[in-house]
Design a protein around this motif. Structure first.
Motif, PDB file in Angstrom:
ATOM      1  N   LEU A 127       0.699  -1.196   0.117  1.00  0.00           N
ATOM      2  CA  LEU A 127       0.020   0.066  -0.085  1.00  0.00           C
ATOM      3  C   LEU A 127       0.788   1.318   0.043  1.00  0.00           C
ATOM      4  O   LEU A 127       0.614   2.318   0.509  1.00  0.00           O
ATOM      5  CB  LEU A 127      -0.891   0.024   1.160  1.00  0.00           C
ATOM      6  CG  LEU A 127      -1.938  -1.264   1.146  1.00  0.00           C
ATOM      7  CD1 LEU A 127      -2.723  -1.322   2.494  1.00  0.00           C
ATOM      8  CD2 LEU A 127      -2.985  -0.907   0.091  1.00  0.00           C
ATOM      9  N   PHE A 146      -7.398   3.715  -4.243  1.00  0.00           N
ATOM     10  CA  PHE A 146      -7.526   2.701  -3.118  1.00  0.00           C
ATOM     11  C   PHE A 146      -8.919   2.592  -2.691  1.00  0.00           C
ATOM     12  O   PHE A 146     -10.055   3.248  -2.870  1.00  0.00           O
ATOM     13  CB  PHE A 146      -6.922   3.343  -1.861  1.00  0.00           C
ATOM     14  CG  PHE A 146      -5.656   3.728  -1.758  1.00  0.00           C
ATOM     15  CD1 PHE A 146      -4.947   2.501  -1.790  1.00  0.00           C
ATOM     16  CD2 PHE A 146      -4.832   4.701  -2.035  1.00  0.00           C
ATOM     17  CE1 PHE A 146      -3.280   2.741  -1.717  1.00  0.00           C
ATOM     18  CE2 PHE A 146      -3.439   4.909  -2.015  1.00  0.00           C
ATOM     19  CZ  PHE A 146      -2.668   3.749  -1.916  1.00  0.00           C
ATOM     20  N   ARG A 149     -10.963   0.826   3.878  1.00  0.00           N
ATOM     21  CA  ARG A 149      -9.736   1.602   4.927  1.00  0.00           C
ATOM     22  C   ARG A 149      -9.487   0.674   5.934  1.00  0.00           C
ATOM     23  O   ARG A 149      -9.807  -0.474   5.829  1.00  0.00           O
ATOM     24  CB  ARG A 149     -10.461   2.790   5.302  1.00  0.00           C
ATOM     25  CG  ARG A 149     -11.899   2.761   6.137  1.00  0.00           C
ATOM     26  CD  ARG A 149     -12.382   3.818   6.795  1.00  0.00           C
ATOM     27  NE  ARG A 149     -13.316   3.519   7.846  1.00  0.00           N
ATOM     28  CZ  ARG A 149     -14.527   4.049   7.409  1.00  0.00           C
ATOM     29  NH1 ARG A 149     -14.778   4.739   6.405  1.00  0.00           N
ATOM     30  NH2 ARG A 149     -15.663   3.781   8.141  1.00  0.00           N
ATOM     31  N   GLY A 150      -8.679   1.150   6.890  1.00  0.00           N
ATOM     32  CA  GLY A 150      -8.114   0.364   7.704  1.00  0.00           C
ATOM     33  C   GLY A 150      -7.128  -1.053   7.487  1.00  0.00           C
ATOM     34  O   GLY A 150      -6.309  -0.929   6.205  1.00  0.00           O
ATOM     35  N   ALA A 151      -7.401  -1.995   7.877  1.00  0.00           N
ATOM     36  CA  ALA A 151      -6.882  -3.372   7.624  1.00  0.00           C
ATOM     37  C   ALA A 151      -7.328  -3.934   6.470  1.00  0.00           C
ATOM     38  O   ALA A 151      -6.793  -4.658   5.674  1.00  0.00           O
ATOM     39  CB  ALA A 151      -6.914  -4.234   8.948  1.00  0.00           C
ATOM     40  N   LYS A 152      -8.544  -3.284   5.881  1.00  0.00           N
ATOM     41  CA  LYS A 152      -9.120  -3.987   4.870  1.00  0.00           C
ATOM     42  C   LYS A 152      -8.730  -3.018   3.329  1.00  0.00           C
ATOM     43  O   LYS A 152      -9.308  -3.320   2.309  1.00  0.00           O
ATOM     44  CB  LYS A 152     -10.500  -3.924   4.725  1.00  0.00           C
ATOM     45  CG  LYS A 152     -11.092  -4.798   5.806  1.00  0.00           C
ATOM     46  CD  LYS A 152     -12.506  -5.072   5.696  1.00  0.00           C
ATOM     47  CE  LYS A 152     -13.104  -6.001   6.634  1.00  0.00           C
ATOM     48  NZ  LYS A 152     -13.574  -4.963   7.717  1.00  0.00           N
ATOM     49  N   ARG A 153      -7.849  -2.035   3.476  1.00  0.00           N
ATOM     50  CA  ARG A 153      -7.619  -1.219   2.508  1.00  0.00           C
ATOM     51  C   ARG A 153      -6.990  -1.919   1.392  1.00  0.00           C
ATOM     52  O   ARG A 153      -6.068  -3.011   1.495  1.00  0.00           O
ATOM     53  CB  ARG A 153      -6.442   0.029   2.998  1.00  0.00           C
ATOM     54  CG  ARG A 153      -6.267   0.855   2.093  1.00  0.00           C
ATOM     55  CD  ARG A 153      -5.392   1.830   2.726  1.00  0.00           C
ATOM     56  NE  ARG A 153      -4.612   3.085   1.810  1.00  0.00           N
ATOM     57  CZ  ARG A 153      -5.202   4.202   1.909  1.00  0.00           C
ATOM     58  NH1 ARG A 153      -6.264   4.604   2.617  1.00  0.00           N
ATOM     59  NH2 ARG A 153      -4.523   5.125   1.128  1.00  0.00           N
TER      60      ARG A 153
END
Ligand SMILES: Cc1cc2nc3c(=O)[nH]c(=O)nc-3n(C[C@H](O)[C@H](O)[C@H](O)COP(=O)(O)O)c2cc1C
Ligand code: SF4
Lengths: 193, 644
Positions: A127, A146, A149-153
């Motif tokens: 990322l 992108f 968000r967060g850990a799922k980005r």
């Protein structure tokens, strides 16, 4: 433009107002590792590998050299126990996603990072956003972006734009510090045909 | 209504409003804030109006009454709340069915209805007046105190209580520099989280070169369970607008934005109406109060992500870009909205400004601790008797808030910890309950003020589970841009999850601390910077609980499902069939006169049997960290009842 005097690793540096700490360091030949930085792109400050210790106004803390503007009298240390420890953890966190990345492995060696410290979650993407930003800022096409968000980005191509543009461009491929981008593109190509 | 063109006009306007008010006329103020509305306040209002009509009060000369729909006074738990003026009689949990009695008894016969009063659970004492209720008595309600006194949709109500006099004073009697000095002197610190001195920030923005500047109200309020900003914006929107306009004048901005979370429709509605009214009256727009100062305000609805409350992300979002934080410096005061100098403050910070202008810097200075002045609104929730919004002076102890305002922990349970500062706040144990609450003291014990979330936890709370809960929120709400936050939280959450499942290893605590340090020190914005607080503070004060999970595979609070079991003590079971019927997993075998037994393979550890087993039997035991005793053999299960 005002001249700004600061210290990097004990050496006096004359920099111009508005320069980043990274540019100031490079101007005297001091190398600070980076992943998400690219000369043609706006500073992003996301991977945090370029973290250095900076003392300003009597306070020492970590700053990201690629985005932090030089300040008068600031004292920067590009290597220290704290800097090295931080880079090591960051590298280990990224290696869980892209264990085979060549630039990551090289840095891992330098900072003693253990690629197996954290459980593998091979997404192959770290990322860094180089592809996304290159496509937006240089090519102005925005074929990749992108999502979530967060850990799922994650990064994803926008099929309608990608189908008409990417095949003849592929300029972002060599920027990728892992081989993920190419794979993703090939995948979406396959899906589209 | 004609425009107000000068401070003298304003004073005349106020006198006119007051002269129209009949001091004899009773006023039933019903909270119609979001909380009370959800509990049926609109029906109460309708029922009251119908009753007034039915009992023919409109035609009467001797008895006059008004119903006013107001903002939230904070005691949401006991809503719908209403207060009858001038006596200030406070009724709680009012239902539409109570309307007839309220009108005939209280309004007409001047009698108090006992059953609608607040009853102190400790002493059984009833309180008639709002200000006698311990929940209110122990507060200092400078900001939300007016909520119940005014209809947020009425600018007249606001002017009647002295509204916009601070604006008149600032614009017509002071210079912008003078206002900046005043706010600096008041030592007001930002209420949105970081506690940065507001006056200093205004000065930066004022001194930043540039013709165009902006002011912004941060009403994103993303902390789950927090609603102080909503209550202010919904209940007293003019106070925020007035503060904002004064700030704009001080900084030299002519455009302002209110960034409100999408999920606050009533706040959006009320503040939008307030802007329109203020424009009509000349408190906003061109040549405000004849001072020559121009200022307009727009409302922007936020997309509702927690990280959008972070100032740089908020500004991005305001520009229509993805709401991701960017590196600072440059600070918004130098390069903010559309690259122009921008001053952004929290709702509550802005709401303090009229107070300072009206009462002077010394007034705010006289309240609070050395470095934190004035009051702070907290949203007090969790295992505490009186939940709701509480406004208290800085420096009050946590114990005062939890026990005197909040009434202590319900159900005879023991207090365990209080979590302050929202999802990335810290957990504070009993031993620190006597610290005076301010920005610095909370930081010293490993927590933060944040925007004022306060969650009380009792003995039934597992601190590993708490840390896991907050990290789970943060891993979803982090924007995911930078490595230490995105990856650090991910890894910490994995470790916590393993620990809570009995898969913790020696060295896990060290690893958590190691990851926490990197996340705290290397993250781009304060979300990552504060995300480790829930982990670090629980390790600091409740390390034994971590150890119990890791070494003994035991959850001392019996919360972590993978580490607990339920067992029916055959010596105590009276075969009453209650748990057997209630078990949702049908895991209990038994029958009439047959001692009940839990099939451990079927049991989902939901705890229903433990809760429903009559306390006179208390036959269900929670087990953790030790093996479950073998079920008694089938032939021994017949209950032999003792003959009486
Ligand atoms: C993740 C994150 C969320 C935030 N959410 C809010 C919020 O909902 N409301 C708010 O006023 N400030 C919030 N802040 C703080 C703002 O960045 C900023 O400091 C504040 O709006 C400044 O106003 P103040 O000085 O009046 O507190 C948040 C910060 C972070 C890092
Ligand atoms: S610290 Fe977290 S929320 Fe802030 S920029 Fe980094 S990833 Fe985004």
């Amino acid at each position: 433009m005002n001249e700004i005097i600061l210290q990097i690793d004990g050496r006096k540096v004359q920099a111009k107002e508005g320069m980043t700490v990274l540019q100031a360091a490079q101007s005297i030949g001091i190398n600070i590792p980076t992943l998400c930085h690219h000369e043609k792109l706006e500073s992003y400050g996301a991977c945090r590998i370029c973290i250095v210790e900076a003392e300003t106004g009597g306070r020492t803390r970590l700053i990201a050299a690629c985005v932090y503007p030089v300040e008068e009298n600031m004292a920067v240390r590009t290597r220290s126990e704290k800097v090295d420890k931080t880079r090591k953890v960051l590298l280990e966190e990224l290696l869980a996603h892209a264990p085979d990345s060549v630039p990551l492995q090289a840095l891992a060696q330098e900072y003693g990072a253990d690629k197996d410290r954290f459980e593998k979650e091979p997404s192959f993407c770290v990322l860094c956003g180089l592809c996304v930003r290159y496509c937006a800022e240089v090519k102005k096409i925005n074929a990749i972006g992108f999502s979530d968000r967060g850990a799922k980005r994650e990064i994803s191509f926008i099929p309608e734009i990608a189908s008409g543009n990417c095949w003849d461009c592929k300029e972002c491929f060599p920027l990728c510090p892992t081989s993920y981008l190419q794979a993703a593109y090939v995948l979406i190509e396959a899906l589209m045909r | 209504m004609s425009r107000i063109n000068s401070p003298a006009d304003l004073e005349n306007f106020r006198k006119e409003i007051l002269s129209k008010k009949d001091p004899e006329k009773a006023c039933i103020a019903v909270c119609t804030g979001t909380g009370c509305l959800a509990l049926g306040a609109a029906n109460v209002v309708a029922a009251l109006k119908k009753e007034i009509n039915k009992q023919g009060l409109e035609a009467k000369v001797d008895i006059k009454v008004d119903v006013r729909e107001t903002g939230c006074p904070g005691f949401c738990e006991r809503g719908p709340v209403l207060v009858i003026y001038p006596e200030e009689i406070c009724y709680l949990q009012v239902q539409p069915g109570d309307a007839e009695e309220i009108i005939s008894e209280t309004i007409r016969a001047k009698k108090v209805i006992d059953r609608l009063l607040y009853v102190d659970p400790a002493t059984d004492k009833k309180s008639v007046r709002e200000s006698d209720i311990p929940f209110y008595k122990n507060q200092m309600r400078l900001l939300i105190g007016n909520n119940i006194k005014l209809d947020p949709k009425s600018i007249e109500d606001y002017v009647a209580v002295g509204g916009y006099s601070a604006l008149a004073k600032a614009l017509c009697q002071s210079t912008p520099e003078g206002i900046v000095e005043l706010v600096k002197e008041s030592k007001l610190r930002g209420r949105g989280g970081a506690g940065f001195p507001a006056g200093k920030k205004w000065e930066f923005a004022r001194n930043s070169p540039g013709e165009i500047k902006y002011v912004v109200v941060n009403a994103d309020e993303g902390d789950p369970g927090a609603f102080m900003d909503r209550a202010l914006l919904e209940g007293n929107p003019h106070s925020v607008l007035e503060g904002l306009t004064i700030g704009a004048y001080a900084i030299g901005a002519h455009e302002g934005y209110i960034y409100v979370r999408q999920e606050y429709p009533l706040a959006v509605e009320n503040v939008t109406i307030a802007i329109r009214r203020a424009e009509e009256h000349g408190f906003l727009g061109k040549n405000i109060l004849g001072s020559g100062f121009d200022f307009t305000v727009k409302v922007h609805r936020g997309a509702g992500a927690f990280v959008c409350g972070e100032e740089t992300a908020l500004l991005m979002s305001l520009e229509g870009k993805a709401g991701e934080p960017r590196a600072r410096p440059p600070y918004p005061a130098v390069k903010g909205l559309r690259d122009k100098p921008t001053n952004i403050n929290n709702v509550e910070t802005w709401a303090n400004v009229p107070l300072i202008v009206n009462k002077g810097a010394g007034f705010l200075n006289s309240i609070g601790t050395e470095k934190s002045k004035g009051t702070k609104i907290f949203s007090l929730v969790g295992k505490v008797k009186n939940t709701g919004l509480v406004e208290v002076p800085m420096g009050i102890t946590l114990r005062n808030i939890i026990y005197d305002v909040g009434g202590g922990v319900p159900g005879g349970k023991k207090f365990k910890a209080v979590q302050t500062g929202g999802p990335s706040g810290g957990c504070i144990p009993e031993e620190h309950l006597d610290i005076g609450v301010d920005f610095d003291e909370l930081a010293k014990v490993g927590a933060i003020m944040g925007s004022g979330g306060m969650i009380v936890m009792d003995e039934d709370t597992c601190m590993v589970d708490v840390a896991k809960y907050f990290l789970n929120f943060l891993t979803e709400e982090s924007c995911g841009k930078c490595t230490p936050c995105r990856e650090g939280i991910r890894q910490m959450l994995k470790i916590l999850t393993n620990i809570s499942r009995g898969q913790g290893k020696e060295g896990d605590i060290k690893l958590l601390e190691n990851l926490a340090e990197t996340t705290r020190d290397a993250s781009l914005c304060a979300l990552g910077g504060s995300a480790p607080n829930p982990v670090l503070s629980t390790i600091r004060y409740f390390r034994d609980e971590y150890d119990a999970h890791i070494r003994d595979k035991k959850c001392p609070a019996y919360v972590c499902k993978e580490l607990i079991a339920f067992y029916i003590d055959p010596a105590k079971c009276k075969a009453c069939m209650i748990c057997l019927r209630k078990c949702p997993a049908e895991a209990i075998t038994g029958g009439k006169n047959q001692i009940h037994v839990i099939d451990q393979d079927k049991c989902t550890n939901c705890g229903t049997c433990f809760e429903v087993c009559p306390s006179r039997f208390s036959a269900v035991r929670r087990i953790s960290g030790e093996p479950v005793p073998n079920a008694i053999p089938e032939e021994a299960r017949t209950l032999v009842r003792e003959s009486k």
